[in-house]
Design a protein around this motif. Structure first.
Motif, short mmCIF file in Angstrom:
data_model
loop_
_atom_site.label_atom_id
_atom_site.label_comp_id
_atom_site.label_asym_id
_atom_site.label_seq_id
_atom_site.Cartn_x
_atom_site.Cartn_y
_atom_site.Cartn_z
N UNK A 123 0.84 -1.19 0.00
CA UNK A 123 0.00 0.00 0.00
C UNK A 123 0.88 1.24 0.00
N UNK A 124 0.66 2.16 0.94
CA UNK A 124 1.48 3.38 1.01
C UNK A 124 2.79 3.18 1.77
N UNK A 125 3.04 1.98 2.27
CA UNK A 125 4.22 1.71 3.09
C UNK A 125 5.40 1.32 2.22
N UNK A 308 12.00 9.76 -0.15
CA UNK A 308 11.47 9.87 -1.51
C UNK A 308 9.94 9.78 -1.52
N UNK A 309 9.39 8.83 -0.75
CA UNK A 309 7.94 8.67 -0.69
C UNK A 309 7.29 9.89 -0.06
N UNK A 310 7.90 10.44 0.97
CA UNK A 310 7.31 11.58 1.67
C UNK A 310 7.27 12.83 0.80
N UNK A 319 11.83 17.08 -5.54
CA UNK A 319 12.66 17.56 -4.43
C UNK A 319 13.68 16.52 -4.00
N UNK A 320 13.37 15.24 -4.19
CA UNK A 320 14.31 14.21 -3.73
C UNK A 320 15.65 14.33 -4.43
N UNK A 321 15.64 14.76 -5.69
CA UNK A 321 16.90 14.91 -6.43
C UNK A 321 17.77 16.01 -5.85
N UNK A 322 17.15 16.90 -5.05
CA UNK A 322 17.92 17.99 -4.45
C UNK A 322 18.48 17.63 -3.08
N UNK A 323 18.06 16.48 -2.52
CA UNK A 323 18.55 16.07 -1.20
C UNK A 323 20.01 15.66 -1.32
N UNK A 324 20.86 16.25 -0.49
CA UNK A 324 22.30 15.97 -0.57
C UNK A 324 22.63 14.63 0.09
N UNK A 325 23.67 13.99 -0.40
CA UNK A 325 24.12 12.73 0.21
C UNK A 325 24.52 12.93 1.66
N UNK A 343 10.46 11.84 11.25
CA UNK A 343 11.06 12.04 9.93
C UNK A 343 10.13 12.82 9.01
N UNK A 344 8.84 12.49 9.04
CA UNK A 344 7.89 13.20 8.18
C UNK A 344 7.83 14.69 8.54
N UNK A 345 7.85 15.01 9.81
CA UNK A 345 7.83 16.42 10.23
C UNK A 345 9.08 17.15 9.76
N UNK A 346 10.24 16.48 9.88
CA UNK A 346 11.49 17.11 9.45
C UNK A 346 11.47 17.35 7.94
#
Length: 443
Positions: A123-125, A308-310, A319-325, A343-346
């Motif tokens: 599902x969404x998990x 990525x899912x969030x 936006x995920x492509x902008x997240x730095x390693x 994690x979702x709040x952050x």
């Protein structure tokens, strides 16, 4: 579940076999594999021991890569290996286990390679690690059944989301999904909150109240924080589940209901049973299938997939492509006391603060859950200055996350924060959240 990946798509566990050598039980032997088994006096246990000194649910065993893990479940008279009373041990060699007056021999088996399920989502998990893949496989099998499910795990691990996913995978998916938060129900109103009441049935019953079981008829009812339910209401819930009918407070008539029950708890209900705080028959009735969600700190490898899912769910898939390693690595070193919810709040705060350029999610980790040095910013500051700085950052992060989650809807932010809209607007202006020059989208 403790697992060692030994080949692509496989992990290794070390199981064994139990055999009663003194005393009697419902079966002569019991094979121990990757599914947790329970030993005790209750007839619903996997190995039922006929011994008055054995607790209703006494101990559990499961095969892991370290050997068979034996865990005492808060039994009254204890579990012994030799002369030692144990809490939790791993067995790799022949061992005598003593429960009450009963002797049980453990014989180890050769290591066994078990397939890792392929599905990395349900599902969404999402979750790429072996632990979550095993959870998803269990959920996939549970979904189409009518069996009750008990979901365990710390606060913030996503128990309600799991319940919704099970409902979505069932034949009841187009019927109601009704949530009852047992942890927020006053003890004196628990029966009314579960089964409804008639008008005038007690002081304060001005209007008739419909039971959530009636609201969920044909669908699924989710009993969140079931472990908080008062003991005196538990037998009434057990009867409702067993008979599929309810009676509201003040009524003399039973009403049939057709619901599937999913429950969740952050408590160790087995220990609550042995402590007398939870009925063993109700426990086994709701735990026909048991699923334990691991805390995020035990599945750090899933953080990239979760992020990525969030960001996709929050409407900014690029936006995920902008997240730095570097940011992802720092997220994977964090302890995550608030689990997936934290994690979702952050992530929500990071998206609200950074619309372009590199996205450093880790910089928005709350100072209340960061290192001790960051938690206590004392250097060169008075107590009041340090307190104001921590409080200001908390306010900014809290309302930024709510603003993102509610798409700027001030009315919804106020509802979730339990505040008047005027106060919400004040905090948003104070911390520069949103565009205060435009009318707020109160809907």
């Amino acid at each position: 579940m403790d697992q060692t990946i030994v080949a692509k798509g496989k992990f290794e566990v070390r199981g064994g076999k139990l055999k009663i050598t003194k005393g009697s039980g419902n079966k002569p032997e019991l094979e121990i594999g990757a599914d947790t088994l329970v030993v005790g006096r209750n007839e619903a246990c996997d190995l039922v021991i006929e011994d008055r000194k054995v607790s209703a649910v006494h101990m559990e065993l499961v095969a892991t890569e370290r050997g068979v893990r034996v865990r005492d479940l808060g039994s009254r008279n204890g579990t012994f290996v030799g002369d030692t009373r144990i809490g939790e041990v791993y067995l790799l060699k022949p061992t005598l286990i003593v429960c009450g007056d009963t002797h049980i021999e453990f014989a180890p088996a050769n290591p066994e390679q078990v397939n890792v399920p392929e599905a990395a989502e349900f599902g969404p998990l999402v979750g790429a690690g072996a632990v979550m893949r095993s959870v998803f496989e269990r959920l996939r099998k549970a979904g189409p059944t009518e069996l009750t499910v008990l979901i365990g795990g710390e606060t913030g691990t996503g128990k309600e989301l799991v319940a919704q996913a099970i409902h979505g995978a069932s034949a009841r998916s187009n019927k109601p999904f009704v949530v009852v938060d047992c942890g927020s129900i006053p003890a004196s109103l628990a029966e009314s909150a579960l089964f409804g009441h008639e008008r005038g049935s007690f002081t304060g019953a001005i209007d008739k109240r419909i039971s959530p079981f009636v609201e969920a008829d044909g669908g699924t009812i989710f009993l969140d924080e079931l472990g908080e339910l008062p003991v005196d209401v538990q037998p009434k819930l057990l009867r409702a589940l067993a008979e599929q009918r309810i009676k509201s407070v003040g009524s003399n008539a039973y009403r049939p209901v057709d619901v599937r029950v999913i429950a969740a708890t952050r408590r160790d209900l087995v220990r609550e049973v042995n402590d007398g705080n939870f009925r063993s028959d109700l426990y086994f009735r709701v735990a026909q299938i048991k699923v334990e969600l691991p805390p995020l700190r035990q599945r750090l490898e899933d953080i990239p997939a979760l992020v990525r899912k969030m960001v996709n769910d929050m409407g900014d898939p690029g936006a995920y492509e902008r997240v730095t390693n570097d940011s992802l690595e720092r997220l994977m070193r964090h302890d995550w006391p608030g689990n997936v919810r934290e994690l979702r709040n952050v992530v929500a705060v990071a998206l609200a603060f950074s619309k372009e350029g590199p996205l450093d999610i880790a910089q928005h980790l709350s100072p209340l859950t960061s290192t001790a040095t960051e938690q206590t910013p004392t250097r060169g500051r008075t107590f009041q200055d340090a307190k104001r700085e921590v409080l200001a950052r908390f306010e900014r992060d809290y309302f930024t996350a709510l603003y993102a989650e509610c798409s700027g809807n001030v009315s919804e932010i106020g509802r979730r924060a339990a505040m008047e809209r005027a106060h919400v607007r004040g905090y948003l202006r104070r911390h520069g959240i949103g565009d205060s020059s435009k009318p707020s989208p109160d809907r």
